[in-house]
Design an enzyme around this catalytic site. Structure first.
Site, PDB file in Angstrom:
ATOM      1  N   GLU A 434       0.807  -1.227   0.000  1.00 26.76           N
ATOM      2  CA  GLU A 434       0.000   0.000   0.000  1.00 26.76           C
ATOM      3  C   GLU A 434       0.839   1.275   0.000  1.00 26.76           C
ATOM      4  O   GLU A 434       0.742   2.100   0.908  1.00 26.76           O
ATOM      5  CB  GLU A 434      -0.960  -0.011   1.199  1.00 26.76           C
ATOM      6  CG  GLU A 434      -1.925  -1.175   1.176  1.00 26.76           C
ATOM      7  CD  GLU A 434      -2.886  -1.182   2.364  1.00 26.76           C
ATOM      8  OE1 GLU A 434      -2.806  -0.258   3.192  1.00 26.76           O
ATOM      9  OE2 GLU A 434      -3.707  -2.097   2.455  1.00 26.76           O
ATOM     10  N   GLU A 509      -4.786  -8.826   0.335  1.00 26.74           N
ATOM     11  CA  GLU A 509      -5.361  -8.420   1.617  1.00 26.74           C
ATOM     12  C   GLU A 509      -6.832  -8.076   1.405  1.00 26.74           C
ATOM     13  O   GLU A 509      -7.169  -7.330   0.473  1.00 26.74           O
ATOM     14  CB  GLU A 509      -4.604  -7.221   2.200  1.00 26.74           C
ATOM     15  CG  GLU A 509      -5.096  -6.780   3.579  1.00 26.74           C
ATOM     16  CD  GLU A 509      -4.205  -5.687   4.163  1.00 26.74           C
ATOM     17  OE1 GLU A 509      -2.977  -5.744   3.948  1.00 26.74           O
ATOM     18  OE2 GLU A 509      -4.736  -4.765   4.805  1.00 26.74           O
TER      19      GLU A 509
END
Length: 956
Positions: A434, A509
């Site tokens: 991320e 995720e």
């Protein structure tokens, strides 16, 4: 020499010690290598110790020189008041909760700490290659060896390998490691712990040896279907001459039988590395899989002239992995949906200092849930963790911590791949999580460079990145990866696949649905914020456990999931805030007790046996007649509910959403019966319990290996008179442990609980708590844990500590105060003034010397002065001590603070013990040496130490 020293002016007593010094240290192997644990008896100081201001010219000059160190980095620093600890050690988990501290770190201050470790080296190891290995330091660290600045480490998850050969000391000359740990620095936004939280080692090898992480032996299947293991052996030499060597690698099957062996010759120059290559052919090996994780061994031996120089054994597994853009993941050419969880590396009670055995406990719990995969979020794990995954059959997404293409960050990535590339469990290399630049050209270019670093070490596994958005941008980081990882954004699965039909993809995720174990009414604010366990609290970017899996299961081209998370972890309590101090994302709580999500995923992921579980518990006093939401978490076709024997009807079970019903509460028994077709295949019931009556202790295992490292959790239950866990119980329980072991951690899984995780008492949460026990070193016999609480019936459990070989380790060396940083005057023919002054700016007249490292020849005069200035330890400052000068050759005068303290009149080598007067601040010792004749060798032949008079433990 005649009448050199006037003994009539002594005014003090003289003690002459005769005889040779005893040299202490561990036994040294005749050949090969020793890898010795350095975990025991470290000295620890919480808080920083500022370095002194350098005001004088001499101090400023010396500060710029290798080997000069100050404060706690100096070998002679007074650490006698420091706390003694064994590693792994995390000081953050011992901190009180503080609402002003970082929420991400779980409201626990971290700060700065210092560690010091003393050890002795056998003189027989002189000339060998010596390496210190520090497996994990949270977070940044500066490391000195014997006062020499050896390394600055900029990542809390990478190992530090230090070649200490140039500045190692031997015999009675004690070595000291000093580590300043800066845990103010944060690399993550979760609980990271603080300190030396993984193992430490000393590796003793031949000067010509196999480099650390220098074996690459990963099996590959060739085009014809045959198998081979291309073996690359990186050699290193600290020798003084070129060497011609032979390298032999042997493949050994699980039964110990030799399968294949090959050898090759290689040459290596001093202070270089070289790579030897060979290949082992294997016809029909047994394959490694998640159900049958078969492991082979590759033993590599390095020889010169027939003599063994070094030997390393690595493990490997024969398996193929493949990501397909349309059909997902394949293991050994068979489709396998990845059923994984993301996890941080901390556990209840111990923080980040996780004993090796707890990794197995945690991974077993995940496999019981149905997992076959694991994402290391967001950093490289310990080697012991990966070895456990190899052995249990868990596929691993190994993840880099720091994203970037700087030399430092590429070095960290390179280390991870080089260390981990032999593990059959690893299926993916992940280069980021991320990142804000993930949707830009900058992100793309950095991944391209990082991928090149990975592929220079290993081309058998794809590179991925956990990308949370921007996958549809014209230029984005996923384009430089082999497999695209999606963090959330399930709505982009289909358009991404349509736009990139040849690109494999998976969910790196997902979910982020929060719940508090055994809570069924939400109160997100207030003194005890909790979230109910009905799986209806996804965070804005996530989905429920049921919906997230549906999005993945329905799409064959999505290779699988890494749900957030398997276990709860310290810190990051979102969406809650103080007093909540732990996360609620887990399918299991911080202790490993199942939450509703655990049973949801069992029902989703396990298809070879019926799964049926009911929530909630059935203790709802005061709610008689009111509807209670009931969920049957099951993989069966139909479920029929019975309340106190009365059927409430039969309903089909949705394979994604499970079954939900409203049941009017009445005390008693609520039972679910599962059917496939008309056949009953499963039953599960919840019952109303009576009041708490007693305690129950359930160990994870019946024994502990008595090696001082083995550890296991013990479940604590508050039960009613029928032995049923009382879900409303929150009693405080006190623990007593007798026998060869210790309690190293306590917890109950409640994210709001602020009780210490160390000590001898802890409350239960919904009737449960956990105690973690660890065996003592050399433990044998029974460990008996006793639990008591108010008027409840006590509980007791006995665990057998079984004899186990001691893990190879360096013996404890008590920290003698060795006086270092000596200077030696120019030679003179006339008896000099032993207290003569040296100008502060004179850096050249007197030489820097180290007693015990050879005697000078008196070719230029008959006298010389040794001088050291230092600050004694507090015990000596207060009470005085004894000054030990070992192996003094020649006649000598010993002066302390410009006062004559002792005289040695004989010229033969002798030891001298001199009383050292008490006093504060810096002190000076000057030793005037007189040689028996021109050209003779004389001086301080051994170490000089200063101890409290009569001390048994020199650390006083």
């Amino acid at each position: 020499m005649k009448n050199v020293f006037d003994t009539t002016r002594l005014g003090c007593s003289l003690l002459l010690l005769l005889g040779a010094l005893c040299l202490a240290g561990p036994a040294s192997a005749a050949s090969g290598r020793e890898r010795l644990l350095l975990d025991r008896d470290w000295l620890f100081h919480e808080g920083d110790i500022p370095f002194p201001a350098l005001l004088s010219h001499e101090d400023s000059y010396l500060n710029a020189k290798a080997g000069s160190s100050w404060g706690a980095a100096s070998p002679g620093f007074d650490d006698s008041a420091w706390k003694q600890v064994n590693l792994p050690h995390d000081w953050a988990v011992e901190q009180p909760f503080d609402d002003k501290a970082s929420i991400g770190e779980g409201y626990r201050a971290r700060g700065i700490g210092w560690y010091r470790k003393y050890f002795k080296l056998d003189p027989a190891d002189h000339g060998k290659h010596l390496e210190i290995q520090l497996d994990g330091i949270a977070t940044h660290a500066t490391i000195w060896i014997n006062g020499v600045l050896a390394e600055r480490n900029w990542c809390g998850y990478t190992s530090v390998y230090l070649d200490i050969t140039p500045f190692a000391r031997f015999g009675e000359d004690v070595n000291v490691i000093s580590v300043r740990v800066d845990a103010v620095a944060q690399e993550g936004w979760w609980y990271e712990g603080a300190g030396l939280y993984r193992h430490t080692w000393l590796v003793v090898r031949s000067p010509v040896h196999i480099a650390t992480d220098g074996i690459y032996a990963n099996p590959i299947r060739e085009a014809q279907g045959k198998w081979s293991i291309p073996v690359e052996i990186t050699l290193n030499s600290s020798d003084h001459a070129a060497a011609n060597v032979e390298v032999e690698s042997t493949l050994i099957d699980p039964s110990g039988k030799t399968v294949a062996s090959q050898n090759t010759k290689s040459a290596i120059d001093p202070l270089t590395e070289s790579v030897a290559k060979l290949s082992l052919a294997v016809a029909s090996p047994k394959l490694w899989s998640v159900d049958e994780p078969t492991l082979y061994s590759v033993r590599t031996v390095l020889k010169r002239g027939g003599a063994v120089l070094d030997e390393v054994t690595t493990h490997c597994g024969f398996r193929t992995i493949r990501f397909d853009a349309d059909k997902g993941f394949f293991l050994n050419d068979k489709p396998l949906k990845l059923l994984g969880t993301c996890n941080h590396q901390d556990h209840a009670g111990v923080g980040s200092a996780v004993p090796d055995a707890l990794w197995e406990f945690r991974l077993r719990r995940l496999k019981e849930m149905g997992c076959n995969a694991y994402r290391c979020a967001h950093n490289a794990p310990s080697s012991e963790f990966l070895e456990t995954c190899d052995r249990l059959g868990i596929l691993v997404m190994d993840e880099n911590r720091n994203f970037g293409s700087s030399p430092e960050y590429l070095k960290q990535l390179d280390w991870m791949v080089r260390r981990d590339r032999n593990h059959p469990s690893i299926m993916l290399w992940s280069v980021f999580n991320e990142e804000t630049s993930q949707g830009t050209e900058m992100g793309y270019e950095m991944v391209r460079r990082m991928s090149a670093v990975v592929k220079a070490r290993d081309t058998t596994r794809p590179v991925t990145a956990a990308q949370s958005e921007s996958t549809l941008n014209p230029i984005n980081a996923s384009q430089a990866a082999d497999v695209t990882g999606f963090n959330y954004h399930a709505e982009a699965y289909d358009p991404y696949h349509a736009k990139n039909p040849t690109k494999p993809m998976f969910s790196s995720e997902d979910t982020s649905s929060v719940m508090t174990r055994d809570e069924y009414n939400s109160e997100p604010t207030g003194a005890h914020p909790v979230l109910d366990s009905y799986d209806d609290h996804p965070l804005p970017w996530g989905l429920t456990h049921r919906n997230a899996w549906k999005e993945i299961a329905a799409r064959p081209f999505v290779a699988g999931t890494m749900l957030w998370t398997g276990f709860d972890y310290h810190g990051e309590p979102q969406p809650l805030v103080w007093p909540a101090a732990g996360s609620s994302f887990g399918s299991l709580d911080l202790c490993g007790f199942p939450k509703s999500a655990y049973w949801i995923h069992q029902a989703q992921w396990i298809q070879n046996r019926p799964i049926l579980h009911l929530i909630p518990h059935w203790n709802w006093a005061g709610s008689e007649g009111k509807s209670i939401q009931v969920m049957a978490l099951a993989n069966v076709e139909k479920v029929e509910l019975f309340l106190n024997g009365r059927s409430l009807g039969q309903k089909p079970v949705d394979k994604y959403q499970m079954l939900t019903a409203e049941v009017p509460y009445e005390p008693g028994k609520l039972e679910a019966v599962g059917f496939n077709g008309d056949k009953e295949v499963a039953r599960f019931a919840v019952e109303t319990t009576s009041a708490p009556a007693g305690l129950k202790l359930i160990p994870d295992r019946t024994n502990l290996a008595g090696d001082g490292y083995d550890a296991q959790p013990v479940t604590v239950q508050v039960v009613d008179a029928q032995g049923r866990v009382v879900p409303s119980a929150n009693e405080l329980v006190k623990f007593e442990l007798s026998g060869p072991g210790t309690i190293i951690g306590l917890n109950n899984g409640n994210p709001n609980c602020h009780e210490p995780e160390k000590g001898d008492r802890h409350s239960v949460f919904h009737g449960l708590a956990q105690v973690i026990l660890q065996s003592g070193f050399g433990a044998q016999g029974k460990l008996t844990l006793r639990a008591t609480s108010g008027g409840l019936t006590p509980a007791e459990v006995t665990i057998e500590a079984t004899p186990a070989p001691a893990r190879p380790a360096m013996p404890t060396a008590y920290p003698s105060f060795v006086i270092g940083n000596w200077k030696m005057s120019p030679f003179s023919n006339e008896h000099p003034d032993p207290n003569q002054k040296i100008a502060d700016t004179d850096m050249n007249s007197w030489a820097n010397v180290q007693p015990g490292h050879g005697l000078p020849a008196f070719n230029e005069g008959r006298f010389v002065i040794y001088r050291a200035r230092f600050t004694p330890r507090k015990g000596v400052q207060k009470s005085g001590g004894k000054l030990e000068l070992r192996e003094v050759t020649g006649q000598a005068e010993v002066w302390i603070d410009e006062k004559l303290a002792a005289v040695k009149v004989v010229v033969n080598k002798q030891n001298i013990t001199v009383p050292f007067p008490p006093g504060d601040g810096p002190r000076t010792v000057s030793v005037l040496i007189g040689a028996p004749a021109t050209g003779a060798q004389a001086g301080l032949g051994g170490t000089v130490t200063l101890e409290v008079a009569g001390a048994i433990n020199p650390s006083n």
